[in-house]
Design an enzyme around this catalytic site. Structure first.
Site, PDB file in Angstrom:
ATOM      1  N   PRO A 290       0.816  -1.214   0.000  1.00 51.54           N
ATOM      2  CG  PRO A 290       0.077  -0.951   2.204  1.00 51.54           C
ATOM      3  CD  PRO A 290       0.793  -1.914   1.297  1.00 51.54           C
ATOM      4  NE  ARG A 292      -3.960   6.407  -5.022  1.00 49.99           N
ATOM      5  CZ  ARG A 292      -3.621   7.322  -5.933  1.00 49.99           C
ATOM      6  NH1 ARG A 292      -3.950   8.577  -5.743  1.00 49.99           N
ATOM      7  NH2 ARG A 292      -2.977   6.972  -7.030  1.00 49.99           N
ATOM      8  CE1 TYR A 333      -1.359  10.268 -12.974  1.00 51.29           C
ATOM      9  CE2 TYR A 333      -1.344  11.340 -10.838  1.00 51.29           C
ATOM     10  CZ  TYR A 333      -0.730  10.542 -11.774  1.00 51.29           C
ATOM     11  OH  TYR A 333       0.491  10.005 -11.498  1.00 51.29           O
ATOM     12  CB  CYS A 360       2.698  31.158 -15.565  1.00 52.23           C
ATOM     13  SG  CYS A 360       2.859  32.713 -14.713  1.00 52.23           S
ATOM     14  CD  GLU A 361       1.326  25.307 -17.660  1.00 54.50           C
ATOM     15  OE1 GLU A 361       0.347  24.906 -18.327  1.00 54.50           O
ATOM     16  OE2 GLU A 361       2.471  25.409 -18.129  1.00 54.50           O
TER      17      GLU A 361
END
Ligand SMILES: *Cc1c(COP(=O)(O)O)cnc(C)c1O
Length: 439
Positions: A290, A292, A333, A360-361
């Site tokens: 495991p 996450r 994601y 800056c995106e």
């Protein structure tokens, strides 16, 4: 927002392990990664207690890529888990933290020869071989060092797990491992088994991440055990370990319905025991990995709200002092998160906001829609469930220093990772003036 672990509300304000959000930010700055230590160690113990059997040994291997640093690796070691690494850097962190090298698993589809050498020298317990190049290199290194090396082979059982395409790892053209449907695989196992320098111990697989169907894991276990049986019969060998990987799904938002961990783990064990009985196969060790599901729900990120922008269309933007640099999962994601205003936990919902970072995106939007009370600049925003793949995937894009990581427990906070400074950003930069460069 659902309160997780040791979160509570005191007079409108969020507390984690008894410490007010505003106090954490005043002391340690903003944005800030906060880990609820008791929640983490409780969950570790849930794994240890419920993934256990009287018929075989079980081994819980923490997938350190989810979140690692010295402090975290020390907790993992203290709680008695094994740990997996996928790079020389993760290995170095584990060793420096005092993790017993015998309990380390080394994964990765392209372990560099230099990393393999480092790992062999460090005494890493198990190498999870991905392909035949690695096998050849490992053999050479083992021979040069005069040490036998324990290996598992990563195989791909072709289980379709319902998850995001980028985090599926066992469809047939995956970059990881070798397929159990490939005719070359058994001869490859035979070759490893006969290697003078390798101790071939069994198989590993990992079907993907953030998988919610218990069925997918049961199917994986059945396929892997059946394949192990076939290999045992064809080659006349006995396998010591089957490692079933990680990928157990967790809660991020109300859309996610993860299984109850303790119940699932007990059912998983039962399924494995029954399948082993039916097939007549008896590996000594069954491992899971495991990442996450161990750390994610114990971590939260605190941000300070800056400007609030109304646009001609769409929900207003709440701007925060971090973004894709500390949490690249939404832009990578399309991951979804929940949030709350940490200082207005009981105020009525005012409207739907978008939460955007400062990078800056245009895609630097942490949450596309979240219902919150009326927000004001200076309020603290909490995004829970950021324990996994946030800090470990963070970057210095736009030369934004990484936040600090603090662990909180019983009203006490401890810094696990210091906040980066501007000087840290320049640490490896070389000035042009001053003559020649020495490489
Ligand atoms: C990423 C990974 C894990 C952990 O996956 P989670 O979804 O975080 O549980 C386990 N094993 C391997 C080989 C991995 O690559």
């Amino acid at each position: 927002m659902k309160l997780l672990g040791n979160m509570a509300i005191e007079q409108q304000e969020l507390t984690i392990a008894g410490i007010r959000a505003s106090e954490l930010v005043q002391t340690y700055g903003s944005p800030l990664y906060v880990v609820d230590q008791k929640d983490l160690t409780d969950r570790i113990q849930t794994f240890v207690t419920h993934f256990s059997s009287e018929k075989f040994q079980t081994n819980i291997v923490y997938a350190s890529k989810a979140f690692t640093n010295l402090y975290m690796a020390q907790i993992v070691a203290r709680e008695g888990l094994s740990l997996d690494v996928v790079s020389g850097g993760e290995l170095y962190t584990a060793i420096e933290a005092g993790v017993d090298p015998a309990k380390i698993y080394f994964h990765g589809n392209n372990k560099l020869p230099s990393e393999l050498e480092e790992a062999v020298a460090a005494g890493v317990g198990t190498f999870v071989v991905d392909n035949d190049y690695e096998f050849t290199w490992l053999q050479e290194i083992a021979e040069a060092e005069g040490r036998r090396i324990r290996v598992l082979l990563r195989v791909n059982p072709g289980i379709e797990a319902h998850t995001h395409e980028y985090i599926q790892t066992t469809n047939h053209d995956s970059k990881f491992g070798v397929s159990i449907f490939d005719k070359q695989t058994i001869p490859f196992v035979e070759q490893m088994h006969h290697s003078e320098w390798l101790d071939f111990a069994g198989f590993h697989c990992h079907i993907g991440s953030q998988v919610f169907e218990a069925e997918s894991f049961f199917k994986e276990a059945s396929e892997m055990l059946a394949y192990a049986k076939k290999v045992e019969e064809e080659l006349g060998i006995e396998l010591n370990e089957i490692n079933l990987g990680g990928g157990f799904g967790v809660y991020y938002t109300a859309e996610d319905q993860p299984f109850e961990l303790a119940t699932f783990l007990a059912q998983y064990i039962q399924h494995i025991e029954t399948t082993m009985e039916e097939l007549g196969i008896h590996p000594e060790v069954i491992s899971i990995e495991p990442g996450r599901s161990l750390i994610n729900n114990s971590g939260s990120t605190l941000y300070t709200i800056g400007g609030i922008k109304e646009t001609i269309v769409g929900h207003p933007y709440l701007f925060v002092d971090g973004g894709m640099t500390d949490n690249p999962r939404p832009i990578t994601y399309q991951a979804k998160y929940d949030a709350a205003i940490a200082t207005r936990m009981k105020e009525p919902i005012h409207q739907t906001y978008r939460v955007a970072g400062k990078c800056c995106e245009s895609g630097d939007v942490l949450i596309k829609e979240v219902d919150l009370p009326k927000a004001a600049p200076g309020d603290l925003l909490v995004i829970p469930s950021t324990g996994a793949y946030n800090y470990s995937m963070s970057s210095n894009y736009n030369r934004i220093p990484r936040p600090a990581v603090v662990f909180v427990e019983n009203g006490e906070a401890r810094v696990a990772v210091k906040r980066e400074t501007y000087a840290d950003l320049l640490r490896n930069d070389m000035r042009m003036e001053g003559g020649t460069h020495v490489i």
